[in-house]
Scaffold this motif. Structure first.
Motif, PDB file in Angstrom:
ATOM      1  N   PHE A 183      59.250  88.896  31.012  1.00 36.94           N
ATOM      2  CA  PHE A 183      58.042  88.171  31.453  1.00 36.94           C
ATOM      3  C   PHE A 183      57.297  88.933  32.551  1.00 36.94           C
ATOM      4  O   PHE A 183      57.880  89.740  33.282  1.00 36.94           O
ATOM      5  CB  PHE A 183      58.399  86.765  31.918  1.00 36.94           C
ATOM      6  N   ASP A 184      55.989  88.656  32.623  1.00 37.77           N
ATOM      7  CA  ASP A 184      55.155  89.276  33.661  1.00 37.77           C
ATOM      8  C   ASP A 184      55.299  88.533  34.976  1.00 37.77           C
ATOM      9  O   ASP A 184      55.311  89.126  36.042  1.00 37.77           O
ATOM     10  CB  ASP A 184      53.692  89.278  33.217  1.00 37.77           C
ATOM     11  N   TYR A 185      55.355  87.214  34.888  1.00 43.23           N
ATOM     12  CA  TYR A 185      55.538  86.400  36.089  1.00 43.23           C
ATOM     13  C   TYR A 185      55.979  85.003  35.652  1.00 43.23           C
ATOM     14  O   TYR A 185      55.967  84.701  34.445  1.00 43.23           O
ATOM     15  CB  TYR A 185      54.260  86.339  36.949  1.00 43.23           C
ATOM     16  N   GLU A 186      56.370  84.201  36.630  1.00 43.12           N
ATOM     17  CA  GLU A 186      56.800  82.831  36.336  1.00 43.12           C
ATOM     18  C   GLU A 186      55.794  81.845  36.901  1.00 43.12           C
ATOM     19  O   GLU A 186      55.334  82.008  38.042  1.00 43.12           O
ATOM     20  CB  GLU A 186      58.170  82.554  36.958  1.00 43.12           C
ATOM     21  N   VAL A 187      55.456  80.846  36.126  1.00 46.25           N
ATOM     22  CA  VAL A 187      54.594  79.770  36.613  1.00 46.25           C
ATOM     23  C   VAL A 187      55.226  78.445  36.227  1.00 46.25           C
ATOM     24  O   VAL A 187      56.067  78.379  35.328  1.00 46.25           O
ATOM     25  CB  VAL A 187      53.163  79.830  36.018  1.00 46.25           C
ATOM     26  N   SER A 188      54.826  77.403  36.928  1.00 45.00           N
ATOM     27  CA  SER A 188      55.268  76.075  36.518  1.00 45.00           C
ATOM     28  C   SER A 188      54.072  75.135  36.498  1.00 45.00           C
ATOM     29  O   SER A 188      53.087  75.341  37.210  1.00 45.00           O
ATOM     30  CB  SER A 188      56.349  75.548  37.466  1.00 45.00           C
ATOM     31  N   LEU A 189      54.195  74.146  35.634  1.00 45.30           N
ATOM     32  CA  LEU A 189      53.186  73.101  35.584  1.00 45.30           C
ATOM     33  C   LEU A 189      53.865  71.785  35.949  1.00 45.30           C
ATOM     34  O   LEU A 189      54.848  71.391  35.316  1.00 45.30           O
ATOM     35  CB  LEU A 189      52.573  72.985  34.186  1.00 45.30           C
ATOM     36  N   VAL A 190      53.345  71.138  36.980  1.00 49.41           N
ATOM     37  CA  VAL A 190      53.797  69.798  37.338  1.00 49.41           C
ATOM     38  C   VAL A 190      52.687  68.836  36.925  1.00 49.41           C
ATOM     39  O   VAL A 190      51.507  69.085  37.196  1.00 49.41           O
ATOM     40  CB  VAL A 190      54.073  69.691  38.856  1.00 49.41           C
ATOM     41  N   GLY A 191      53.070  67.810  36.224  1.00 48.54           N
ATOM     42  CA  GLY A 191      52.089  66.816  35.798  1.00 48.54           C
ATOM     43  C   GLY A 191      52.732  65.449  35.799  1.00 48.54           C
ATOM     44  O   GLY A 191      53.926  65.308  36.061  1.00 48.54           O
ATOM     45  N   ALA A 192      51.924  64.442  35.537  1.00 49.62           N
ATOM     46  CA  ALA A 192      52.459  63.083  35.459  1.00 49.62           C
ATOM     47  C   ALA A 192      51.879  62.406  34.221  1.00 49.62           C
ATOM     48  O   ALA A 192      50.731  62.655  33.849  1.00 49.62           O
ATOM     49  CB  ALA A 192      52.114  62.287  36.711  1.00 49.62           C
ATOM     50  N   GLU A 206      52.323  79.665  40.715  1.00 46.19           N
ATOM     51  CA  GLU A 206      53.140  80.881  40.612  1.00 46.19           C
ATOM     52  C   GLU A 206      54.354  80.747  41.506  1.00 46.19           C
ATOM     53  O   GLU A 206      54.229  80.370  42.680  1.00 46.19           O
ATOM     54  CB  GLU A 206      52.329  82.101  41.058  1.00 46.19           C
ATOM     55  N   ASN A 207      55.500  81.058  40.953  1.00 47.52           N
ATOM     56  CA  ASN A 207      56.751  80.880  41.685  1.00 47.52           C
ATOM     57  C   ASN A 207      57.445  82.213  41.899  1.00 47.52           C
ATOM     58  O   ASN A 207      57.561  83.005  40.975  1.00 47.52           O
ATOM     59  CB  ASN A 207      57.674  79.930  40.919  1.00 47.52           C
ATOM     60  N   HIS A 208      57.864  82.433  43.131  1.00 48.50           N
ATOM     61  CA  HIS A 208      58.533  83.680  43.486  1.00 48.50           C
ATOM     62  C   HIS A 208      59.938  83.358  43.978  1.00 48.50           C
ATOM     63  O   HIS A 208      60.097  82.577  44.917  1.00 48.50           O
ATOM     64  CB  HIS A 208      57.719  84.412  44.555  1.00 48.50           C
ATOM     65  N   HIS A 209      60.911  83.941  43.319  1.00 47.39           N
ATOM     66  CA  HIS A 209      62.309  83.638  43.612  1.00 47.39           C
ATOM     67  C   HIS A 209      62.953  84.782  44.385  1.00 47.39           C
ATOM     68  O   HIS A 209      62.570  85.940  44.236  1.00 47.39           O
ATOM     69  CB  HIS A 209      63.080  83.414  42.303  1.00 47.39           C
ATOM     70  N   VAL A 210      63.939  84.424  45.202  1.00 47.00           N
ATOM     71  CA  VAL A 210      64.792  85.405  45.858  1.00 47.00           C
ATOM     72  C   VAL A 210      66.237  85.023  45.529  1.00 47.00           C
ATOM     73  O   VAL A 210      66.642  83.876  45.783  1.00 47.00           O
ATOM     74  CB  VAL A 210      64.571  85.419  47.386  1.00 47.00           C
ATOM     75  N   ASN A 211      66.971  85.946  44.949  1.00 44.16           N
ATOM     76  CA  ASN A 211      68.353  85.674  44.519  1.00 44.16           C
ATOM     77  C   ASN A 211      68.444  84.421  43.647  1.00 44.16           C
ATOM     78  O   ASN A 211      69.334  83.601  43.805  1.00 44.16           O
ATOM     79  CB  ASN A 211      69.284  85.513  45.732  1.00 44.16           C
ATOM     80  N   GLY A 212      67.472  84.249  42.768  1.00 45.75           N
ATOM     81  CA  GLY A 212      67.500  83.127  41.832  1.00 45.75           C
ATOM     82  C   GLY A 212      67.039  81.810  42.411  1.00 45.75           C
ATOM     83  O   GLY A 212      66.994  80.807  41.710  1.00 45.75           O
ATOM     84  N   VAL A 213      66.688  81.774  43.693  1.00 51.99           N
ATOM     85  CA  VAL A 213      66.265  80.513  44.324  1.00 51.99           C
ATOM     86  C   VAL A 213      64.779  80.616  44.677  1.00 51.99           C
ATOM     87  O   VAL A 213      64.326  81.648  45.189  1.00 51.99           O
ATOM     88  CB  VAL A 213      67.087  80.234  45.600  1.00 51.99           C
ATOM     89  N   ASP A 255      49.142  86.869  27.604  1.00 46.41           N
ATOM     90  CA  ASP A 255      48.372  85.625  27.666  1.00 46.41           C
ATOM     91  C   ASP A 255      49.115  84.471  27.001  1.00 46.41           C
ATOM     92  O   ASP A 255      48.498  83.510  26.543  1.00 46.41           O
ATOM     93  CB  ASP A 255      46.982  85.822  27.033  1.00 46.41           C
ATOM     94  N   ARG A 256      50.439  84.590  26.970  1.00 47.98           N
ATOM     95  CA  ARG A 256      51.222  83.571  26.275  1.00 47.98           C
ATOM     96  C   ARG A 256      52.278  82.988  27.213  1.00 47.98           C
ATOM     97  O   ARG A 256      52.880  83.706  28.012  1.00 47.98           O
ATOM     98  CB  ARG A 256      51.912  84.245  25.071  1.00 47.98           C
ATOM     99  N   LEU A 257      52.475  81.688  27.096  1.00 45.39           N
ATOM    100  CA  LEU A 257      53.514  81.016  27.882  1.00 45.39           C
ATOM    101  C   LEU A 257      54.696  80.666  26.989  1.00 45.39           C
ATOM    102  O   LEU A 257      54.523  80.204  25.858  1.00 45.39           O
ATOM    103  CB  LEU A 257      52.969  79.723  28.510  1.00 45.39           C
ATOM    104  N   LEU A 258      55.896  80.872  27.524  1.00 45.15           N
ATOM    105  CA  LEU A 258      57.123  80.393  26.887  1.00 45.15           C
ATOM    106  C   LEU A 258      57.808  79.478  27.893  1.00 45.15           C
ATOM    107  O   LEU A 258      57.939  79.835  29.070  1.00 45.15           O
ATOM    108  CB  LEU A 258      58.060  81.565  26.569  1.00 45.15           C
ATOM    109  N   VAL A 259      58.271  78.324  27.400  1.00 47.43           N
ATOM    110  CA  VAL A 259      58.965  77.427  28.331  1.00 47.43           C
ATOM    111  C   VAL A 259      60.304  78.034  28.708  1.00 47.43           C
ATOM    112  O   VAL A 259      61.096  78.424  27.846  1.00 47.43           O
ATOM    113  CB  VAL A 259      59.173  76.033  27.701  1.00 47.43           C
ATOM    114  N   ASN A 260      60.563  78.126  29.999  1.00 48.48           N
ATOM    115  CA  ASN A 260      61.881  78.523  30.478  1.00 48.48           C
ATOM    116  C   ASN A 260      62.766  77.294  30.534  1.00 48.48           C
ATOM    117  O   ASN A 260      63.776  77.208  29.856  1.00 48.48           O
ATOM    118  CB  ASN A 260      61.768  79.208  31.837  1.00 48.48           C
TER     119      ASN A 260
END
Lengths: 381, 381
Positions: A183-192, A206-213, A255-260
């Motif tokens: 993947f190029d980067y990680e993003v998340s979508l929060v919705g209700a 956009e989410n940036h992790h350090v040591n998996g956290v 330009d494509r998203l895959l659910v992690n």
């Protein structure tokens, strides 16, 4: 009105803080102690789940790794939102992957693996590298292995077999082998999603992790993949007849998203919404499960979030930076434990970048590893 | 850190909600019951003031009508902010007027009045009309009389003499006669002063009253009298060596401000800051008294506040208007009692006006008298 939350951690606490102004009481069920507590100060309010279920108007959850013995009476109460299927999908990677397939939502190709022979078959079917994930209780990078080359297969399987042997007898642990996504980067979508089926979405983060956290989250205004993410959210939420806040983590590949993975609850990557949106994810979860209209989720102003791990204090001068908000969880410190987060907001992305630099300069570098390097990776503009 | 608040009403509750994310605990002293309570849910935490004073790191107040028997040990604890002189100035109109004179801050000319003869002398000295105000326990228009014509003097004094006779023997009630100010409108300034003497100011807020009780507050960006109000705030706050949030109500007469009264605490006319500012007045009061840096007070976006009196429920659809936030106080309803407030925010003043019209249409008209008429008086632009 009273809401009972399964789990008495920071997510329940932050829900309670948003529920109180609505005259909605939040109690929390501490799964480990079997006690009903005030999620703000952990004061014990009662014992046992049954009475609390009777007394609550709505039951919801702040985590998805809920024992079956707890989940069943909640479901039977008829008050549980978002419901067992959503919780199980978040808590068991096998159910999650099946859900994603059923809803027609893209994610990494996978196979369930119970033996070395099945792992070899998975390599044949899916190719290398593979990511091997425990089906249960995997989070923050725990319970994951990478198989890059076929020569590693014995060593990796030995580790996994050891892991499976130690797993709890109560729940049926297993392994899911997934194609590695470059993947190029990680993003998340929060919705209700409300009881009426209407959905609202926060901006892609956009989410940036350090040591998996998770270390830093940065919501993006008008992200080019926003619409794609919202379509996938809607497919999943409708498939589950979901009510409440749902978070979806994605891998972005071109330009494509895959659910992690999905989290059937408020989510760490949505904490910025306390300062960056009119209605926070916590308020919207409460509104949704109580059948109230959902609130505005648009980005009010550039905002980012930094997790605080292992520390229960920061220099006071951090609050001297305009736009800094501290959210402590009132927990006892342990190395690596999520203790709180910092929300930082500003009028412009330029100003946010400047304030972020000021903030980094005031934080103890040893407790915020890689934050300086991250600043250059996160182009705040 | 623990903050003890004198008074266990909505102001203490809203302070607690802002203190919790800072890992600061707020306890409240209920003056009537002599109990220490959680200001969020009124749960009793202890009895008596003395132990609570010992256990607290900081002591502050949510109201100014504090009996001397309570005020004295607070002052002696050495932890009381903003301190007795500020509280007494807010609670006794005689002390307040003397303070205003001493600080060189403009307010209506006045005289203390203890008899009909002194009232006649005040008419000679100050002219007519006069506003006669009880020195103690006057708020929301209570304990006030108007003397418009000299012929009314017997009737008015009879009423006042009756009022004085019924007054508590413990405190020395009195009457302050003030020149009537033919003001154009009322505004208030809420600000905070830190332990280092630095002040921050929220924007001047226009206040609209119904039957003497605040109904609508509307902060104004770049109000032409902002600088004048801030100068007067600084004179008063420095004179008192004030620490915490201080509210000043003004009469605006042309391009001049006269202080109507001061409130040595967070104030109803600053409630909009929960949605309209980066740092609310409640958060800034907590920051100030705990010696933390003060937060940003600039207006984030057009916002207004509407008080909810006597009601403990509104139609759910009110939350369906974007930018609406309900803040209930968790109190038992009584006619005219302040039960909660509505904050309404929008991206533009035009949008705020539209949303305000939508809101008014959904509110029960009998419980929000004059709101429709008020809408036309408040030019939201």
């Amino acid at each position: 009105m009273r809401v009972l939350v399964l789990g008495a951690g920071q997510l329940a606490r932050m829900m309670a803080l948003e529920a109180i102004p609505l005259n909605i009481e939040v109690q929390a069920f501490d799964v480990r102690s079997d006690q009903i507590v005030d999620p703000i100060n952990q004061q014990v309010l009662g014992e046992g789940l049954q009475q609390a279920l009777r007394d609550a108007d709505v039951v919801t959850a702040e985590f998805e790794h809920i024992p079956q013995v707890v989940l069943e009476p909640c479901e039977q109460s008829g008050k549980f939102l978002p419901g067992s299927r959503a919780i199980l999908s978040g808590g068991d990677r096998r159910i999650e992957k099946a859900l994603l397939q059923q809803a027609g939502v893209a994610s990494a190709a996978y196979a369930e693996v119970h033996s070395k022979a099945e792992l070899e078959a998975a390599v044949q079917q899916l190719g290398l590298p593979l990511v091997l994930k425990s089906a249960l209780e995997g989070y923050d990078g725990k319970g994951q292995w990478r198989l890059k080359q076929i020569e590693q297969i014995d060593a990796v399987w030995t580790e996994i077999a050891q892991f499976l042997k130690q797993a709890s007898k109560k729940a049926k642990q297993g392994i899911v082998a997934e194609q590695f996504i470059p993947f190029d980067y990680e993003v998340s979508l929060v919705g209700a999603r409300g009881k009426d089926g209407q959905c609202v979405y926060y901006p892609l983060t956009e989410n940036h992790h350090v040591n998996g956290v998770l270390s830093v989250s940065l919501p993006r205004l008008a992200h080019p993949l926003q619409a794609q993410a919202e379509r996938m959210f809607q497919l999943l939420a409708n498939e589950l007849d979901y009510v409440g806040v749902l978070a979806i983590e994605f891998f972005a590949v071109g330009d494509r998203l895959l659910v992690n993975e999905i989290a059937p609850r408020v989510h760490n990557s949505g904490h910025w919404s306390q300062q960056g949106a009119d209605t926070s994810q916590f308020a919207n979860h409460i509104r949704a499960v109580c059948g109230l209209p959902l609130g505005d989720t648009t980005l009010l102003r550039p905002t980012l979030m930094v997790n605080i791990l292992g520390l229960d204090q920061l220099p006071d001068c951090v609050l001297g930076i305009a736009g800094v908000h501290l959210h402590w969880y009132g927990k006892a410190p342990r190395p690596g434990r999520k203790m709180g987060h910092i929300n930082l907001a500003a009028d412009s992305t330029n100003s946010l970048g400047q304030r972020f630099a000021e903030l980094i300069a005031l934080l103890p570098a040893e407790d915020f590893p890689e934050l300086s390097q991250m600043q250059s990776r996160i182009s705040i503009s």
